[in-house]
Design a protein around this motif. Structure first.
Motif, PDB file in Angstrom:
ATOM      1  N   HIS A 166       7.114  15.317  -2.739  1.00  0.00           N
ATOM      2  CA  HIS A 166       8.370  14.772  -3.255  1.00  0.00           C
ATOM      3  C   HIS A 166       8.126  13.425  -3.933  1.00  0.00           C
ATOM      4  O   HIS A 166       7.605  12.496  -3.311  1.00  0.00           O
ATOM      5  CB  HIS A 166       9.381  14.610  -2.128  1.00  0.00           C
ATOM      6  CG  HIS A 166      10.787  14.587  -2.615  1.00  0.00           C
ATOM      7  ND1 HIS A 166      11.266  13.635  -3.489  1.00  0.00           N
ATOM      8  CD2 HIS A 166      11.842  15.421  -2.367  1.00  0.00           C
ATOM      9  CE1 HIS A 166      12.541  13.880  -3.762  1.00  0.00           C
ATOM     10  NE2 HIS A 166      12.907  14.955  -3.098  1.00  0.00           N
ATOM     11  N   PRO A 167       8.482  13.282  -5.210  1.00  0.00           N
ATOM     12  CA  PRO A 167       8.191  12.036  -5.923  1.00  0.00           C
ATOM     13  C   PRO A 167       8.803  10.787  -5.287  1.00  0.00           C
ATOM     14  O   PRO A 167       8.240   9.703  -5.413  1.00  0.00           O
ATOM     15  CB  PRO A 167       8.789  12.285  -7.325  1.00  0.00           C
ATOM     16  CG  PRO A 167       8.753  13.762  -7.484  1.00  0.00           C
ATOM     17  CD  PRO A 167       9.051  14.306  -6.114  1.00  0.00           C
ATOM     18  N   ILE A 168       9.920  10.920  -4.599  1.00  0.00           N
ATOM     19  CA  ILE A 168      10.545   9.727  -4.015  1.00  0.00           C
ATOM     20  C   ILE A 168       9.675   9.137  -2.909  1.00  0.00           C
ATOM     21  O   ILE A 168       9.692   7.937  -2.652  1.00  0.00           O
ATOM     22  CB  ILE A 168      11.967  10.048  -3.479  1.00  0.00           C
ATOM     23  CG1 ILE A 168      12.756   8.754  -3.243  1.00  0.00           C
ATOM     24  CG2 ILE A 168      11.905  10.874  -2.223  1.00  0.00           C
ATOM     25  CD1 ILE A 168      13.136   8.007  -4.469  1.00  0.00           C
ATOM     26  N   LEU A 169       8.871   9.991  -2.240  1.00  0.00           N
ATOM     27  CA  LEU A 169       7.980   9.499  -1.193  1.00  0.00           C
ATOM     28  C   LEU A 169       6.566   9.245  -1.701  1.00  0.00           C
ATOM     29  O   LEU A 169       5.738   8.688  -0.983  1.00  0.00           O
ATOM     30  CB  LEU A 169       7.927  10.489  -0.022  1.00  0.00           C
ATOM     31  CG  LEU A 169       9.242  10.729   0.711  1.00  0.00           C
ATOM     32  CD1 LEU A 169       9.016  11.579   1.951  1.00  0.00           C
ATOM     33  CD2 LEU A 169       9.891   9.406   1.111  1.00  0.00           C
ATOM     34  N   GLN A 170       6.293   9.663  -2.934  1.00  0.00           N
ATOM     35  CA  GLN A 170       4.971   9.465  -3.512  1.00  0.00           C
ATOM     36  C   GLN A 170       4.930   8.217  -4.379  1.00  0.00           C
ATOM     37  O   GLN A 170       3.894   7.867  -4.929  1.00  0.00           O
ATOM     38  CB  GLN A 170       4.589  10.695  -4.352  1.00  0.00           C
ATOM     39  CG  GLN A 170       3.110  10.785  -4.656  1.00  0.00           C
ATOM     40  CD  GLN A 170       2.801  11.905  -5.628  1.00  0.00           C
ATOM     41  OE1 GLN A 170       3.687  12.433  -6.281  1.00  0.00           O
ATOM     42  NE2 GLN A 170       1.544  12.247  -5.736  1.00  0.00           N
ATOM     43  N   ALA A 171       6.050   7.509  -4.474  1.00  0.00           N
ATOM     44  CA  ALA A 171       6.101   6.297  -5.280  1.00  0.00           C
ATOM     45  C   ALA A 171       5.089   5.277  -4.755  1.00  0.00           C
ATOM     46  O   ALA A 171       4.787   5.250  -3.560  1.00  0.00           O
ATOM     47  CB  ALA A 171       7.509   5.711  -5.244  1.00  0.00           C
ATOM     48  N   PRO A 172       4.555   4.415  -5.620  1.00  0.00           N
ATOM     49  CA  PRO A 172       3.533   3.457  -5.201  1.00  0.00           C
ATOM     50  C   PRO A 172       4.004   2.610  -4.018  1.00  0.00           C
ATOM     51  O   PRO A 172       5.113   2.066  -4.028  1.00  0.00           O
ATOM     52  CB  PRO A 172       3.341   2.576  -6.442  1.00  0.00           C
ATOM     53  CG  PRO A 172       3.904   3.342  -7.568  1.00  0.00           C
ATOM     54  CD  PRO A 172       4.916   4.286  -7.033  1.00  0.00           C
ATOM     55  N   GLY A 173       3.165   2.520  -2.999  1.00  0.00           N
ATOM     56  CA  GLY A 173       3.495   1.697  -1.833  1.00  0.00           C
ATOM     57  C   GLY A 173       4.331   2.380  -0.786  1.00  0.00           C
ATOM     58  O   GLY A 173       4.633   1.775   0.252  1.00  0.00           O
ATOM     59  N   SER A 174       4.728   3.634  -1.003  1.00  0.00           N
ATOM     60  CA  SER A 174       5.492   4.348   0.012  1.00  0.00           C
ATOM     61  C   SER A 174       4.585   4.664   1.193  1.00  0.00           C
ATOM     62  O   SER A 174       3.447   5.091   1.013  1.00  0.00           O
ATOM     63  CB  SER A 174       6.069   5.641  -0.559  1.00  0.00           C
ATOM     64  OG  SER A 174       7.004   5.378  -1.577  1.00  0.00           O
ATOM     65  N   VAL A 175       5.092   4.475   2.405  1.00  0.00           N
ATOM     66  CA  VAL A 175       4.272   4.692   3.595  1.00  0.00           C
ATOM     67  C   VAL A 175       5.166   4.869   4.813  1.00  0.00           C
ATOM     68  O   VAL A 175       6.296   4.358   4.851  1.00  0.00           O
ATOM     69  CB  VAL A 175       3.299   3.498   3.798  1.00  0.00           C
ATOM     70  CG1 VAL A 175       4.047   2.232   4.198  1.00  0.00           C
ATOM     71  CG2 VAL A 175       2.218   3.822   4.815  1.00  0.00           C
ATOM     72  N   TRP A 176       4.690   5.626   5.784  1.00  0.00           N
ATOM     73  CA  TRP A 176       5.410   5.794   7.047  1.00  0.00           C
ATOM     74  C   TRP A 176       5.205   4.543   7.894  1.00  0.00           C
ATOM     75  O   TRP A 176       4.078   4.076   8.057  1.00  0.00           O
ATOM     76  CB  TRP A 176       4.919   7.027   7.782  1.00  0.00           C
ATOM     77  CG  TRP A 176       5.659   7.318   9.055  1.00  0.00           C
ATOM     78  CD1 TRP A 176       5.215   7.146  10.323  1.00  0.00           C
ATOM     79  CD2 TRP A 176       6.987   7.820   9.168  1.00  0.00           C
ATOM     80  NE1 TRP A 176       6.176   7.513  11.230  1.00  0.00           N
ATOM     81  CE2 TRP A 176       7.274   7.935  10.547  1.00  0.00           C
ATOM     82  CE3 TRP A 176       7.967   8.179   8.240  1.00  0.00           C
ATOM     83  CZ2 TRP A 176       8.502   8.399  11.022  1.00  0.00           C
ATOM     84  CZ3 TRP A 176       9.177   8.648   8.713  1.00  0.00           C
ATOM     85  CH2 TRP A 176       9.442   8.754  10.076  1.00  0.00           C
TER      86      TRP A 176
END
Length: 269
Positions: A166-176
């Protein structure tokens, strides 16, 4: 492409070797050992059944970026004749071996395998009534050329199943994030700048670097429209139970879709 080896996973980004197009050649053994033949719960519980549903009714399918052919074999088990293509020779060999050199034992359909790039498919126009791309285009530079090739080899009215991290979670700096500075502790996805396109090498496991290309969803949708691929269904499923059970706090991820799936039709000429 592995569900764990995803931008937006808990792995850290840091300076590392830029392998580019050779990433999958260099790390094919890791991928084949760790994330195929049922080892990945997201493939088994979610990706495979979703691909089967989106391509229901198809008789001849091209699986672009087939990897070890796991989804191709699942389709063959439903009576579909599938050709899997992949540019990584180790994956092509594994797919051919695991598909019994062109067929799946006991299945009504067949599996063939070819070595090819997504942007240069070795098939005639309108050769298939179905096409599948699963967790591939986030690693492909020339995705617009690849979409044009998919549209070319699909017959008018044919189905294209497109599965993407999903691109919204693949955006730069996205992390759990596991935040223990608040009481009670919280678990959540930290979302990065979605509209910023990026090209990063991410360390998904010690010594294993995989290149991820982030693009907003509009880049894919508009490119599909230009080549005659029209969306008729969009799915943002809840992460499956097997993934949520992998780590404490992952149950909270049920509020965030890790996967995006689109079913498209080749526009009638």
């Amino acid at each position: 492409m592995s569900s764990e080896a995803r931008s937006g996973s808990s792995s850290e980004e840091s300076d590392g070797p830029i392998a580019g197009a050779s990433d999958w050649d260099r790390h094919a053994d890791w991928w084949l050992c760790e994330f195929t033949e049922g080892a990945d719960p997201e493939y088994v519980e979610q990706i495979e059944p979703l691909a089967l549903r989106l391509l229901a009714g198809c008789r001849r399918v091209v699986d672009v970026g087939t990897g070890d052919g796991q989804l191709a074999r699942a389709l063959a088990g439903r009576g579909v004749d599938v050709v899997g293509v992949d540019p990584t020779w180790a994956c092509v060999e594994a797919a051919a071996s695991r598909s019994s050199a062109g067929g799946v034992a006991g299945a009504a359909g067949t599996v063939g395998v070819a070595s090819a790039d997504a942007g240069a498919l070795p098939f005639s126009d309108a050769s298939f009534d179905g096409a599948l791309v699963s967790l591939v285009f986030e690693h492909v530079d020339e995705f617009e050329e690849a979409l044009a090739e998919i549209a070319r080899v699909l017959e008018p009215g044919g189905t294209f199943a497109f599965l993407l991290n999903h691109p919204i979670l693949q955006a730069p700096g996205s992390v759990w994030v596991e935040d223990h500075l608040v009481d009670p502790p919280e678990s959540y996805w930290r979302l990065g700048p979605y509209l910023v396109e990026s090209d990063v090498e991410e360390q998904v496991q010690p010594g294993v670097w995989i290149r991820f290309l982030h693009r907003p969803l509009s880049r894919y949708v508009n490119a599909m429209s230009r080549v005659g691929l029209v969306i008729d269904e969009m799915v943002e499923p809840v992460p499956p139970a097997g993934f949520r059970a992998q780590a404490p706090g992952y149950e909270a991820s049920a509020a965030f879709p890790r996967l995006l799936a689109l079913r498209c039709r080749r526009r009638e000429r």
